[in-house]
Design an enzyme around this catalytic site. Structure first.
Site, mmCIF file in Angstrom:
data_model
loop_
_atom_site.group_PDB
_atom_site.id
_atom_site.type_symbol
_atom_site.label_atom_id
_atom_site.label_comp_id
_atom_site.label_asym_id
_atom_site.label_seq_id
_atom_site.Cartn_x
_atom_site.Cartn_y
_atom_site.Cartn_z
ATOM 1 N N HIS A 88 0.825 -1.208 0.000
ATOM 2 C CA HIS A 88 0.000 0.000 0.000
ATOM 3 C C HIS A 88 0.854 1.251 0.000
ATOM 4 O O HIS A 88 0.402 2.327 -0.380
ATOM 5 C CB HIS A 88 -0.898 0.048 1.242
ATOM 6 C CG HIS A 88 -1.653 -1.206 1.489
ATOM 7 N ND1 HIS A 88 -2.669 -1.625 0.656
ATOM 8 C CD2 HIS A 88 -1.538 -2.164 2.439
ATOM 9 C CE1 HIS A 88 -3.142 -2.772 1.100
ATOM 10 N NE2 HIS A 88 -2.473 -3.136 2.178
ATOM 11 N N HIS A 115 5.547 6.211 6.862
ATOM 12 C CA HIS A 115 5.215 5.828 5.487
ATOM 13 C C HIS A 115 4.710 7.071 4.771
ATOM 14 O O HIS A 115 4.493 8.115 5.411
ATOM 15 C CB HIS A 115 4.152 4.717 5.490
ATOM 16 C CG HIS A 115 2.881 5.166 6.109
ATOM 17 N ND1 HIS A 115 2.596 4.988 7.433
ATOM 18 C CD2 HIS A 115 1.827 5.857 5.601
ATOM 19 C CE1 HIS A 115 1.415 5.519 7.713
ATOM 20 N NE2 HIS A 115 0.927 6.061 6.627
ATOM 21 N N HIS A 117 2.210 8.843 1.403
ATOM 22 C CA HIS A 117 1.119 8.779 0.429
ATOM 23 C C HIS A 117 1.513 9.734 -0.695
ATOM 24 O O HIS A 117 2.112 10.766 -0.427
ATOM 25 C CB HIS A 117 -0.194 9.216 1.071
ATOM 26 C CG HIS A 117 -0.557 8.417 2.300
ATOM 27 N ND1 HIS A 117 -1.377 7.312 2.256
ATOM 28 C CD2 HIS A 117 -0.180 8.546 3.594
ATOM 29 C CE1 HIS A 117 -1.495 6.800 3.478
ATOM 30 N NE2 HIS A 117 -0.773 7.534 4.311
ATOM 31 N N HIS A 140 3.622 10.282 7.024
ATOM 32 C CA HIS A 140 3.031 10.013 8.340
ATOM 33 C C HIS A 140 4.041 9.299 9.235
ATOM 34 O O HIS A 140 4.506 8.211 8.889
ATOM 35 C CB HIS A 140 1.794 9.115 8.187
ATOM 36 C CG HIS A 140 0.637 9.816 7.541
ATOM 37 N ND1 HIS A 140 -0.391 9.149 6.913
ATOM 38 C CD2 HIS A 140 0.357 11.134 7.446
ATOM 39 C CE1 HIS A 140 -1.263 10.045 6.459
ATOM 40 N NE2 HIS A 140 -0.832 11.256 6.749
ATOM 41 N N THR A 225 -6.055 6.162 8.255
ATOM 42 C CA THR A 225 -6.589 6.394 6.904
ATOM 43 C C THR A 225 -6.559 5.126 6.052
ATOM 44 O O THR A 225 -6.779 5.174 4.850
ATOM 45 C CB THR A 225 -5.840 7.527 6.173
ATOM 46 O OG1 THR A 225 -4.483 7.131 5.951
ATOM 47 C CG2 THR A 225 -5.866 8.814 6.977
ATOM 48 N N THR A 226 -6.264 3.976 6.691
ATOM 49 C CA THR A 226 -6.369 2.670 6.025
ATOM 50 C C THR A 226 -7.209 1.757 6.933
ATOM 51 O O THR A 226 -7.272 1.990 8.142
ATOM 52 C CB THR A 226 -4.981 2.032 5.824
ATOM 53 O OG1 THR A 226 -4.304 1.964 7.078
ATOM 54 C CG2 THR A 226 -4.136 2.840 4.838
#
Ligand SMILES: *[C@@H]1O[C@H](CO)[C@@H](O)[C@H](O)[C@H]1NC(C)=O
Ligand SMILES: *[C@@H]1O[C@H](CO)[C@@H](O)[C@H](O)[C@H]1NC(C)=O
Ligand SMILES: *[C@@H]1O[C@H](CO)[C@@H](O)[C@H](O)[C@H]1NC(C)=O
Ligand SMILES: [Zn+2]
Length: 309
Positions: A88, A115, A117, A140, A225-226
Site C-alpha cells: 500500500h 510511510h 502517500h 506520516h 486512513t487505512t
C-alpha cells in the site's frame, strides 16, 4: 447440528475475511476490474463519522495555547533503517528508541514506523488538504501511546488518542539531500513484501523541515486512513511543507508497484477526504498566521523611544 452451524459460520466468515484482506485504493480497484474493495466500500470502522483525512480550513482553526512545541527524542539518531514495500505504501521501520512528548499530547508516544502517500500529479498526493489544496505527498510518522502503570484495559480501548500521527505535507521544490537515501532504496523494493535497508544512515530530522518551523501545526481527533480506520488517532498536521525535487517525488510512482506482476504503479495511494462533521480543528500559536514584520517592530521601536527620553 453443531457441525452444520460450524459450516455455516465458516461459509459466512470466508468471503468477509477475504474482502477485508483485499482493501485497495481506487486506482487498483479500476485496474483489477473491482475485485478488491475501493475506499467507499472499506469495512470495519471506515464508514463511521470521525474519520481521516479531512480538509483543514486554516482561518477557522481555533487557537489553543496548550499546543506548545514538541519534544523530539531520538529524532536525531542516524541509522540505516529497514524499508519495505507493504503493498500500500513504502514503510520505514523505526525500532524502539524514538519518542515524542509535548505538543499538547497527554502522554509520551513511541515512534513505530513512517510511510508516505503520493500521486504522480503534484496537487493530488496528500491525504489532508489545507484550504482545499492538496500537496504532492504526505508523510506520516506513526507513534503509539506509552502505557503507564495506572492505565487499565478499558481506558486503553476507549481512548481516542491511542495513536499519534505526525503528518508532513510535501511540495515540489529544491532537491532534498536528506531524503535521497530513501529515494535510492525504492528501486530495491519494487514489489509488495520486498524489504531492503538504506545504504546511507539518516535521522528523522534529516527528513523534516527545520525544527524551529515545527511549532506551527494543526490538531484534531480522527482515524487511521487505512482499514480498519480505527478512530483512535490524535492528528498533528504541520503547516510547513517538506520540499522534495519533482524527480524525487515522481520516483515513488515510477519505481514502486502495488502488485507482483508490476502492472499497476504504486501511485494515488490516497484516501479521499472525509467529513469533518462537528469536530473542532485547533491550531498552535501562530499557525496559519505568520506575524508581519512591522507589527513586531512598532512596539519595539516605541519601547526604545521611551527609554531614550
Ligand atoms: C469485469 O467484470 C465484469 C463483471 O463481472 C465482466 O462482465 C467484464 O468482462 C470484466 N472485464 C474485464 C476486463 O475483466
Ligand atoms: C505479503 O506477505 C504476507 C505475509 O507473509 C502475505 O500474507 C501476503 O499475501 C503477501 N502479499 C503479497 C502481495 O505478496
Ligand atoms: C509507471 O512506471 C513506469 C516504469 O517505471 C514509468 O515509466 C511510468 O512513468 C510510471 N507511471 C506513472 C504514472 O508514474
Ligand atoms: Zn498514512
Amino acid at each position: 447440528m453443531r457441525l452444520l452451524l460450524a459450516l455455516l459460520a465458516l461459509a459466512a466468515a470466508q468471503p468477509l475475511a477475504r474482502a477485508e484482506s483485499h482493501w485497495c485504493y481506487k486506482i487498483q480497484a479500476k485496474a483489477s476490474n473491482y475485485t478488491c474493495l475501493e475506499p467507499d466500500s472499506w469495512g470495519e470502522h471506515c464508514q463511521k463519522d470521525r474519520q481521516s483525512p479531512i480538509n483543514i480550513v486554516t482561518y477557522k482553526a481555533q487557537l489553543d495555547h496548550n499546543l506548545g512545541p514538541f519534544i523530539f527524542s531520538g529524532y536525531d539518531k542516524k541509522h540505516k533503517w529497514s524499508v519495505q514495500n507493504n503493498g500500500h505504501s513504502v514503510m520505514v521501520l523505526l525500532g524502539e528508541e524514538i519518542t515524542i512528548a509535548g505538543g499538547g499530547l497527554a502522554a509520551r508516544y513511541r515512534a513505530k514506523q513512517l510511510h508516505l502517500h503520493w500521486s504522480h500529479m503534484l496537487d493530488r498526493g496528500s491525504e489532508h488538504s489545507l484550504d482545499g489544496d492538496h500537496f504532492a505527498m504526505e508523510m506520516h510518522i506513526v507513534h503509539e501511546k506509552e502505557k503507564g502503570a495506572s492505565r487499565n484495559q478499558k481506558e486503553n480501548q476507549d481512548s481516542q488518542d491511542e495513536i499519534a500521527v505526525l503528518a508532513f505535507l510535501v511540495e515540489a521544490g529544491s532537491k532534498n539531500h536528506g531524503f535521497q537515501p530513501l529515494v535510492d532504496a525504492l528501486a530495491d523494493i519494487r514489489k509488495p513484501n520486498m524489504t531492503t535497508t538504506l545504504k546511507e544512515s539518516i535521522s528523522l530530522l534529516d527528513l523534516l523541515p527545520k525544527e524551529e518551523k515545527l511549532k506551527h501545526y494543526f490538531r484534531y481527533l480522527g482515524s487511521l486512513t487505512t482499514p480498519g480506520c480505527d478512530e483512535n488517532v490524535v492528528w498533528t498536521v504541520f503547516e510547513q511543507p517538506i520540499q522534495l525535487q519533482q524527480d524525487q517525488i515522481l520516483a515513488f510512482s515510477q519505481k514502486l508497484y502495488f502488485d507482483d506482476d508490476q502492472k499497476v504503479n504504486m501511485t494515488d495511494n490516497v484516501r479521499p477526504l472525509q467529513r469533518r462533521g462537528q469536530r473542532p480543528v485547533f491550531k498552535s500559536q501562530a499557525a496559519g498566521l505568520l506575524l508581519p514584520l512591522p507589527a513586531l517592530l512598532v512596539p519595539t521601536l516605541t519601547l526604545m523611544a521611551g527609554l531614550l527620553h
